[in-house]
Design a protein around this motif. Structure first.
Motif, PDB file in Angstrom:
ATOM      1  N   THR A 124     -41.359  -8.164 -12.033  1.00 33.85           N
ATOM      2  CA  THR A 124     -40.963  -8.517  -9.804  1.00 33.85           C
ATOM      3  C   THR A 124     -41.757  -9.537  -9.643  1.00 33.85           C
ATOM      4  N   THR A 163     -39.140 -12.045  -3.607  1.00 26.82           N
ATOM      5  CA  THR A 163     -37.541 -12.026  -4.353  1.00 26.82           C
ATOM      6  C   THR A 163     -37.424 -13.629  -2.918  1.00 26.82           C
ATOM      7  N   THR A 194     -34.948 -12.802  -1.360  1.00 28.34           N
ATOM      8  CA  THR A 194     -34.837 -12.833  -0.094  1.00 28.34           C
ATOM      9  C   THR A 194     -35.907 -12.329   1.129  1.00 28.34           C
ATOM     10  N   GLU A 195     -36.726 -12.084   0.105  1.00 28.20           N
ATOM     11  CA  GLU A 195     -38.486 -12.358   1.440  1.00 28.20           C
ATOM     12  C   GLU A 195     -38.763 -13.253   1.833  1.00 28.20           C
ATOM     13  N   LYS A 243     -35.560  -5.809  -8.306  1.00 32.01           N
ATOM     14  CA  LYS A 243     -36.254  -5.683  -7.529  1.00 32.01           C
ATOM     15  C   LYS A 243     -35.629  -4.790  -6.698  1.00 32.01           C
ATOM     16  N   VAL A 244     -36.184  -4.305  -5.349  1.00 33.66           N
ATOM     17  CA  VAL A 244     -35.797  -3.838  -4.448  1.00 33.66           C
ATOM     18  C   VAL A 244     -35.596  -4.043  -2.757  1.00 33.66           C
ATOM     19  N   ARG A 245     -35.119  -3.002  -2.103  1.00 32.29           N
ATOM     20  CA  ARG A 245     -35.143  -4.035  -0.897  1.00 32.29           C
ATOM     21  C   ARG A 245     -36.600  -4.900  -0.364  1.00 32.29           C
ATOM     22  N   ALA A 246     -36.311  -5.371   0.297  1.00 30.34           N
ATOM     23  CA  ALA A 246     -37.307  -6.440   1.016  1.00 30.34           C
ATOM     24  C   ALA A 246     -38.163  -5.992   1.026  1.00 30.34           C
ATOM     25  N   ARG A 305     -40.596  -3.057   0.639  1.00 28.66           N
ATOM     26  CA  ARG A 305     -40.404  -2.195  -0.020  1.00 28.66           C
ATOM     27  C   ARG A 305     -41.971  -2.159  -1.481  1.00 28.66           C
ATOM     28  N   GLN A 311     -44.052  -5.804  -6.652  1.00 31.17           N
ATOM     29  CA  GLN A 311     -42.898  -7.046  -5.715  1.00 31.17           C
ATOM     30  C   GLN A 311     -43.650  -7.746  -4.668  1.00 31.17           C
ATOM     31  N   ASN A 312     -44.397  -7.353  -3.789  1.00 27.37           N
ATOM     32  CA  ASN A 312     -44.569  -8.084  -2.206  1.00 27.37           C
ATOM     33  C   ASN A 312     -46.032  -7.383  -2.344  1.00 27.37           C
TER      34      ASN A 312
END
Length: 225
Positions: A157, A160, A162-163, A190-193, A195, A208-209
């Motif tokens: 991951t 993303t 979206t991010e 990935k999961v929701r932005a 998170r 992810q972030n």
């Protein structure tokens, strides 16, 4: 010796613009805080060595713990002023390598062969390759000894699309992480932005972030015990 190598960017701005970028501070300090509490030493390397810029936006999100590390003489000197060059690193000293993020890494991580060779040496010694957020850029093009992409058929991951869109940077980044990951055979998850989300596949651990930094460190520590 229990050591982890932390990789930082030298890129000061989005290429072709005067929009400043650099290391996302918390992605270094939060990781360092977690692993040093458990007795691990850290060293810092960057593609060119020497000066490491900070993404100015990252300071807005710095808490007391982050500022404590940021203001320390050790971090100021060994990370931000005098980071090591890849040629000066002995991979046999490290149990893991960790790629930090900040948009700058999208320009100086992906095709740095010296960093790729360090990572592969650590991995082939039984160590871990880890990253958070845009740091996944450092993993996307690593090839194993057979010439195959290391991420091929691996779950990973990173930051993303979206991010990127929500950050207002989708139009100026040189690529989208998911596109290169898919092209090189990875299984991008990935999961929701924004998170916290961490994926482990063997000895690859990716977050992810920026909100995934501590979880990446904790996942790595669980494997190193």
């Amino acid at each position: 010796m229990k050591k982890i190598l932390v990789v930082l960017t030298n890129a000061t701005r989005y290429q072709g613009t005067t929009d400043a970028t650099g290391l996302w501070l918390g992605e270094a300090t939060e990781f360092v805080e977690e692993v040093t509490k458990q007795g691990f030493e850290v060293d810092y390397v960057s593609p060119k060595g020497g000066f490491v810029p900070l993404d100015p936006r990252s300071l807005k999100y710095a808490d007391e713990a982050t500022f404590s590390i940021y203001e320390s003489e050790d971090f100021q000197n060994r990370a931000l002023k005098y980071s090591m060059q890849p040629k000066d690193v002995n991979p046999n000293e490290y149990m893991a390598i960790y790629y930090t993020g900040g948009h700058g890494v999208m320009w100086d991580f992906p095709h740095n062969l010296e960093l790729q060779q360090l990572s592969l040496a650590i991995y082939n010694n039984g160590g871990y390759i880890t990253s958070v957020c845009h740091g996944i850029a450092g993993l996307l093009h690593i090839k194993d000894t057979n010439g195959n992409y290391l991420i091929q058929n691996k779950k990973i991951t990173g930051f993303t699309t979206t991010e990127e869109l929500l950050s207002g940077k989708k139009s100026i980044v040189p690529f989208l992480n998911i596109d290169i990951a898919n092209k090189n055979g990875a299984i991008f998850q990935k999961v929701r932005a924004f998170r916290s989300f961490v994926v482990q596949d063997g000895r690859l651990i990716t977050g992810q972030n920026p909100f995934s930094t501590k979880a990446v460190a904790q996942t790595l520590l669980a494997n190193l015990k």
